[in-house]
Write a protein that holds these residues in place. Structure first.
Motif, PDB file in Angstrom:
ATOM      1  N   LEU A   1      -3.298  -1.163  -5.702  1.00  0.00           N
ATOM      2  CA  LEU A   1      -4.414  -0.772  -4.827  1.00  0.00           C
ATOM      3  C   LEU A   1      -5.709  -1.487  -5.221  1.00  0.00           C
ATOM      4  CD1 LEU A   1      -3.754   3.062  -4.381  1.00  0.00           C
ATOM      5  CD2 LEU A   1      -3.367   1.234  -2.724  1.00  0.00           C
TER       6      LEU A   1
ATOM      7  N   CYS B   1      -9.588   1.226 -10.414  1.00  0.00           N
ATOM      8  CA  CYS B   1      -9.287   1.403  -8.992  1.00  0.00           C
ATOM      9  C   CYS B   1     -10.442   2.084  -8.252  1.00  0.00           C
ATOM     10  CB  CYS B   1      -8.003   2.219  -8.849  1.00  0.00           C
ATOM     11  SG  CYS B   1      -7.274   2.118  -7.214  1.00  0.00           S
TER      12      CYS B   1
ATOM     13  N   SER C   1       0.821  -1.213   0.000  1.00  0.00           N
ATOM     14  CA  SER C   1       0.000   0.000   0.000  1.00  0.00           C
ATOM     15  C   SER C   1       0.855   1.264   0.000  1.00  0.00           C
ATOM     16  CB  SER C   1      -0.925  -0.013   1.218  1.00  0.00           C
ATOM     17  OG  SER C   1      -1.724   1.137   1.240  1.00  0.00           O
TER      18      SER C   1
END
Length: 204
Positions: free
Chosen positions: A137, A177, A115
């Motif tokens: 992500l 995303c 992350s």
């Protein structure tokens, strides 16, 4: 078997699995590698199973300017042994969208620093860094990992800029995303829709 012997064996086996049509098709689409045998991802996955996780072999494979070596390196590198500084070196040497996506999927999403590194790369002005960051992500959120409020706000800001980017790969990765983020819950969905509406994009 020594790492050098394994590397030699692997490179020889690419010749047996080569696919000239795939290799030619990639070249025609502008995907350039020093050497590209056109070996399928399915074959590479099978090879990765045969060799197992191997840090030294992954490092040796990555150093080769060959499409199949780079992808195989991302498959056999043990994620828990991957250092953030090594990831930075690999990212610096990533020259195609395919390698960026394969590295995110096969390796970076599983690393302890996934992350943190993804957000770092999102803020880069280089397209492949952003593409890789978004893919990491997306995978983390697909697995149910939710960004904290600060990270979520940062993500929404980045996506607002990226969906207007001139690079189609960045736009596509950003949209995937934000959709993953919206799937985390009603609150996230509302935030995502609002953020996209602010830049004139209908999310759903």
């Amino acid at each position: 078997m020594e790492t050098a012997d394994k590397l030699k064996q692997i490179k020889q086996s690419f010749r047996l699995r080569m696919n000239g049509n795939t290799s030619r098709s990639m070249r025609e689409k502008g995907v350039e590698y020093h050497i590209n045998w056109g070996v399928s991802l399915l074959d590479l996955k099978q090879m990765a199973k045969e060799y197992g996780k191997d840090y030294d072999l992954a490092i040796a494979l990555w150093k080769e300017d060959i499409r199949e070596c780079k992808i195989l390196a991302t498959m056999i590198m043990p994620a828990e042994q991957m250092l953030p500084e090594v990831a930075d070196i690999w990212m610096e040497q990533t020259l195609s969208q395919e390698i960026a996506e394969q590295a995110a999927f096969n390796l970076y999403q599983h690393a302890p620093f996934a992350s943190e590194k993804a957000f770092q790369w999102l803020s880069s002005d280089r397209s492949l860094y952003q593409v890789c960051g978004y893919h990491i992500l997306s995978r983390l959120m697909y697995k149910g990992q939710e960004p904290n409020e600060r990270s979520a706000n940062e993500l929404l800001d980045q996506v607002q800029a990226s969906v207007q980017d001139s690079d189609i790969a960045v736009r596509h990765a950003a949209m995937t995303c934000i959709q993953r983020y919206a799937e985390l819950g009603e609150e996230q969905r509302a935030k995502a829709v609002k953020a996209m509406k602010a830049v004139g994009v209908e999310l759903f």
